[in-house]
Design a protein around this motif. Structure first.
Motif, short mmCIF file in Angstrom:
data_model
loop_
_atom_site.label_atom_id
_atom_site.label_comp_id
_atom_site.label_asym_id
_atom_site.label_seq_id
_atom_site.Cartn_x
_atom_site.Cartn_y
_atom_site.Cartn_z
N ILE A 4 0.84 -1.20 0.00
CA ILE A 4 0.00 0.00 0.00
C ILE A 4 0.88 1.25 0.00
CG2 ILE A 4 -1.63 1.35 1.40
CD1 ILE A 4 -2.93 -1.34 2.18
N GLY A 5 1.94 1.24 0.80
CA GLY A 5 2.86 2.37 0.82
C GLY A 5 3.51 2.61 -0.53
N LEU A 11 3.07 5.91 -2.93
CA LEU A 11 4.24 6.62 -3.45
C LEU A 11 4.20 6.71 -4.97
CD1 LEU A 11 6.99 7.96 -2.92
CD2 LEU A 11 8.01 5.68 -3.09
N LEU A 12 3.85 5.63 -5.63
CA LEU A 12 3.75 5.63 -7.09
C LEU A 12 2.68 6.61 -7.57
CD1 LEU A 12 4.59 4.40 -9.82
CD2 LEU A 12 2.82 2.68 -9.45
N LEU A 13 1.54 6.63 -6.92
CA LEU A 13 0.47 7.56 -7.30
C LEU A 13 0.92 9.01 -7.09
CD1 LEU A 13 -2.71 5.75 -5.95
CD2 LEU A 13 -2.03 6.09 -8.33
N LEU A 47 4.00 10.17 -7.24
CA LEU A 47 4.95 10.48 -8.30
C LEU A 47 4.24 10.74 -9.63
CD1 LEU A 47 7.81 7.93 -7.52
CD2 LEU A 47 7.88 10.41 -7.26
N LEU A 48 3.21 9.97 -9.93
CA LEU A 48 2.45 10.20 -11.16
C LEU A 48 1.74 11.55 -11.15
CD1 LEU A 48 0.91 6.66 -11.81
CD2 LEU A 48 2.62 7.85 -13.19
N VAL A 49 1.17 11.92 -10.02
CA VAL A 49 0.50 13.21 -9.90
C VAL A 49 1.51 14.35 -10.06
CG1 VAL A 49 -0.69 14.73 -8.27
CG2 VAL A 49 -1.46 12.38 -8.56
N GLN A 50 2.68 14.22 -9.47
CA GLN A 50 3.71 15.24 -9.60
C GLN A 50 4.16 15.39 -11.05
OE1 GLN A 50 4.86 17.39 -7.29
NE2 GLN A 50 3.26 16.55 -5.99
N HIS A 51 4.34 14.29 -11.72
CA HIS A 51 4.76 14.31 -13.13
C HIS A 51 3.69 14.97 -14.00
CE1 HIS A 51 6.77 13.11 -16.79
NE2 HIS A 51 5.66 12.53 -17.21
N ALA A 52 2.44 14.58 -13.81
CA ALA A 52 1.35 15.17 -14.59
C ALA A 52 1.21 16.66 -14.30
CB ALA A 52 0.03 14.44 -14.28
N GLY A 53 1.38 17.06 -13.06
CA GLY A 53 1.31 18.48 -12.71
C GLY A 53 2.43 19.27 -13.36
N GLY A 54 3.62 18.71 -13.42
CA GLY A 54 4.75 19.37 -14.07
C GLY A 54 4.52 19.54 -15.57
N GLN A 55 3.97 18.51 -16.19
CA GLN A 55 3.68 18.61 -17.62
C GLN A 55 2.60 19.65 -17.89
OE1 GLN A 55 2.73 14.60 -18.85
NE2 GLN A 55 4.75 14.37 -19.78
#
Length: 159
Positions: free
Chosen positions: A15-16, A20-22, A24-32
Motif C-alpha cells: 500500500i505504501g 508513493l507511485l500515485l 509520483l504520477l500526480v507530480q509528473h502530470a502536474g509538471g507537464q
C-alpha cells in the motif's frame, strides 16, 4: 513474527509503494501541465505583442515612434509572473523598447538578428532563463523587428 504479521507487513508495504507511485504520477502530470500552460501563455503574449506592433506600423508610425509599445511591455511583464524581460529590437539589432531599462539602445545577440529570417517563433536558453521570440512584419511582409520574452527557469517556491 507470525504468519499473519508478515502478511500485514507485506500488505502495508504494498500500500505504501502504491501511494508513493500515485504521488509520483500526480507530480509528473502536474509538471507537464505547468509546462503546457507556460508555453500557451508565452505564445499568447508573443501573438499579442506582435499584433500590436504590426498595428502601430500599419498606421504609418515608424518603429522608433511607438512609445505606447513601451507601456504595453511593462504592463504585460507585471501581468505575467516569471517574465524577466521583454525586448523589442530593430532589424539592425538595437533594442528600442525593453522592460529592462539598462538594455535600451544596446545591441542584441547576433543570433537574434539571424532569427529574424524565420517567420515562426524561436526559443533559446541561457543560464537560469529561457528566451522565446518572434519577428513582426511591416506592410510589405518584411521583418520590421523582433520581440523576445525572457523567462526565468528558476523553480518557483513551493506554496
Amino acid at each position: 513474527m507470525s504468519q499473519a504479521g508478515r502478511i500485514v507487513a507485506l500488505a502495508l508495504a504494498a500500500i505504501g509503494a502504491l501511494v508513493l507511485l500515485l504521488w509520483l504520477l500526480v507530480q509528473h502530470a502536474g509538471g507537464q501541465q505547468q509546462q503546457q500552460l507556460s508555453a500557451q501563455r508565452e505564445a499568447y503574449l508573443l501573438r499579442h505583442l506582435r499584433t500590436s506592433a504590426e498595428s502601430y506600423l500599419a498606421t504609418g508610425l515608424q518603429l522608433e515612434q511607438m512609445p505606447a509599445l513601451q507601456d504595453m511591455l511593462e504592463r504585460e511583464q507585471t501581468a505575467f509572473a516569471g517574465i524577466v524581460a521583454i525586448d523589442v529590437f530593430s532589424p539592425a539589432g538595437t533594442v528600442l523598447y525593453s522592460t529592462d531599462p539598462g538594455s535600451r539602445g544596446t545591441a542584441v545577440p547576433a543570433q537574434w538578428r539571424e532569427l529574424l529570417a524565420r517567420e515562426q517563433p524561436w526559443q533559446g536558453t541561457a543560464p537560469g532563463q529561457r528566451q522565446v521570440g518572434q519577428r513582426f512584419d511591416n506592410d510589405l511582409a518584411q521583418a520590421a523587428g523582433g520581440i523576445v520574452i525572457t523567462v526565468s527557469t528558476a523553480a518557483a517556491p513551493a506554496t
